[in-house]
Design a protein around this motif. Structure first.
Motif, short mmCIF file in Angstrom:
data_model
loop_
_atom_site.label_atom_id
_atom_site.label_comp_id
_atom_site.label_asym_id
_atom_site.label_seq_id
_atom_site.Cartn_x
_atom_site.Cartn_y
_atom_site.Cartn_z
N UNK A 1 111.12 18.97 -36.02
CA UNK A 1 111.11 18.71 -37.03
C UNK A 1 111.41 19.75 -38.13
N UNK A 2 110.68 21.20 -37.15
CA UNK A 2 110.77 22.42 -38.52
C UNK A 2 111.96 22.12 -38.26
N UNK A 3 112.76 22.63 -36.61
CA UNK A 3 113.86 23.05 -36.70
C UNK A 3 115.25 22.33 -37.08
N UNK A 4 115.14 21.01 -37.32
CA UNK A 4 115.55 20.47 -37.84
C UNK A 4 116.02 19.95 -39.59
N UNK A 5 114.38 21.32 -39.98
CA UNK A 5 115.84 21.59 -41.41
C UNK A 5 116.40 22.37 -41.94
N UNK A 6 116.73 23.18 -40.86
CA UNK A 6 118.02 24.27 -40.58
C UNK A 6 119.29 23.78 -40.00
N UNK A 7 118.90 22.97 -39.78
CA UNK A 7 120.44 22.05 -39.03
C UNK A 7 121.55 21.48 -40.78
N UNK A 8 122.69 21.36 -39.95
CA UNK A 8 123.13 20.71 -41.85
C UNK A 8 124.34 19.69 -40.94
N UNK A 9 125.18 18.89 -41.52
CA UNK A 9 125.72 17.59 -41.28
C UNK A 9 127.10 18.49 -40.53
N UNK A 10 127.44 18.25 -39.06
CA UNK A 10 128.54 18.84 -38.53
C UNK A 10 128.08 19.33 -37.29
N UNK A 11 126.79 19.77 -37.42
CA UNK A 11 125.72 20.34 -36.14
C UNK A 11 124.78 19.61 -35.36
N UNK A 12 125.53 20.27 -34.11
CA UNK A 12 125.42 19.65 -32.81
C UNK A 12 124.18 20.12 -32.23
N UNK A 13 123.66 19.29 -31.75
CA UNK A 13 122.46 19.77 -30.02
C UNK A 13 122.51 18.89 -29.01
N UNK A 14 122.14 19.73 -28.22
CA UNK A 14 122.46 19.50 -26.67
C UNK A 14 121.20 18.98 -25.54
N UNK A 15 121.63 18.00 -25.53
CA UNK A 15 120.52 17.31 -24.03
C UNK A 15 120.71 16.63 -23.00
N UNK A 16 119.94 16.54 -21.83
CA UNK A 16 120.64 16.80 -20.52
C UNK A 16 120.03 15.17 -19.86
#
Length: 403
Positions: A96-111
């Motif tokens: 939740x804290x890191x999501x504040x630094x994300x913007x539309x178009x960004x990506x996260x990777x999970x496995x």
């Protein structure tokens, strides 16, 4: 260096009940020094942290000393050690804290290999932030998750990669240091689930290249809570939601409410217990941990080899733990038989090897086991050859009687 398994086992009161425990990946039994440390913390004055009265000083010392103990265990900076209720809670808080630094178009990777606690918090945070989730797959035939598997889903828009250092389901140990180099070359952060990994080997967060590394003391002989090691400079840059009067100092900025001082005392004792597993280890606590965990790892590998050799005689048993680098954790399925039946059969004979997907739902599905999973056999520092003999004999009896 020597590993005296007989002496180790005398320190675990729970073992007197006679159960052969292969449930270590879900939580270990507790040694006397940890029990005594928790009791001692509660038996002495204990107040909110401070310096004026004994109770305040005791609380302050417990927190400070446990941060240092965990830093020694993880090869981390004590000013980056954050305490939480669990690894799951810490993942949710930091997502939740890191999501504040994300913007539309960004990506996260999970496995697909990970425990759901290192998948769902990131997926849900990404959904709420309106960004893309990309999935790194693993090879179900080998259990391997490679750096190339991660590279395939990285882009210039990747902001974070969440990956396990060791699968709690099949034991696979991905090449985290190699993955870290790729992640950082892409300009992203690396969040490593080390809950299963920390229980079986010496951790060095700097060598691994983890920006965040989370673990759970109850997986390595301590009490139930979570610990995160983060780079202090990175933690300084993050602004979590918090109460107005609470401190803004790092790492306390990320710790909500009063800490469980007695559990922290137990965690400090667990680290010291691990450091003493090899009686002839010397030097600093970090040096003693390195020596002791090396002989512990060797002991567990010998037992794992004994189990694998015994299982190879059972044609009906399939072992899904096949990665070249893996912890002493084996996932089994049995042709023509329910692993739930095997679990109950063994339990009636004082052998605890549970069955399920153990929250590694994506991995279980990728292996073709659906949500059911299989029988998990996991070793801990107190297991011995007699435990293994009992397990193999129990499985042999189960197969003969079902046949």
């Amino acid at each position: 260096m020597t590993y005296d398994i007989t002496a180790v086992r005398t320190q675990f009161p729970a073992l007197t009940a006679g159960t052969a425990h292969f449930d270590g990946p879900g939580g270990t039994q507790t040694p006397l020094p940890v029990i005594e440390a928790i009791t001692d913390a509660l038996a002495h004055p204990l107040s909110n942290r401070g310096h004026a009265v004994p109770g305040e000083r005791n609380a302050e010392n417990i927190v400070t000393e446990t941060r240092q103990a965990m830093a020694d265990l993880l090869g981390a900076d004590p000013s980056g050690i954050v305490f939480g209720r669990s690894a799951t809670q810490l993942a949710y808080d930091f997502s939740r804290t890191l999501a504040k630094t994300w913007s539309p178009g960004d990506e996260v990777v999970v496995t697909r290999l990970d425990h759901d606690s290192n998948i769902r918090p990131w997926v849900q945070a990404a959904e709420q932030a309106g960004i893309t989730v990309r999935w790194a797959d693993f090879d179900p035939s080998t259990g391997e998750l490679t750096a190339e598997d991660v590279r395939a889903v990285l882009s210039e828009r990747t902001r974070l990669v969440a990956v396990t250092a060791a699968s709690n389901l099949i034991g696979t140990r991905p090449p985290i240091a190699e993955i870290s180099r790729l992640v950082h070359q892409a300009g992203a952060l690396l969040y490593v689930d080390g809950v299963h990994y920390t229980a079986h080997t010496l951790v060095d967060v700097e060598q691994l290249g983890a920006d965040f590394f989370v673990c759970s003391p109850y997986k390595f002989l301590g009490p139930h809570h979570g610990v995160l090691a983060g780079r202090p400079q990175l933690l300084e840059s993050l602004r979590p939601d918090k109460l107005l009067p609470s401190t803004d100092v790092v790492p306390e900025r990320f710790e909500y409410g009063t800490l469980p001082y007695e559990f922290l005392a137990g965690t400090r004792a667990a680290v010291d217990f691990l450091a003493g597993l090899s009686s002839d280890a010397t030097g600093s606590r970090r040096e003693r941990l390195a020596s002791a965990l090396a002989v512990m790892e060797e002991h567990e590998d010998v037992l794992r080899t004994q189990i694998e050799k015994g299982l190879s005689a059972f044609e009906e048993v399939t072992v899904h733990s096949r990665a070249a680098e893996r912890t002493p954790t084996l996932l089994l399925t049995i042709d023509g038989h329910s692993t739930t039946d095997a679990y109950h059969y063994l339990a009636e004979r004082g052998i605890h090897a549970p069955t399920g997907s153990f929250y590694a739902l994506e991995a279980s599905r990728r292996l073709g086991l659906g949500d059911t999973g299989g029988l998990r056999v996991g070793l801990a520092p107190y297991n011995n050859a007699e435990d293994v003999d009992r397990l193999l004999e129990g499985l042999s009896e189960f197969l003969r009687r079902r046949a």
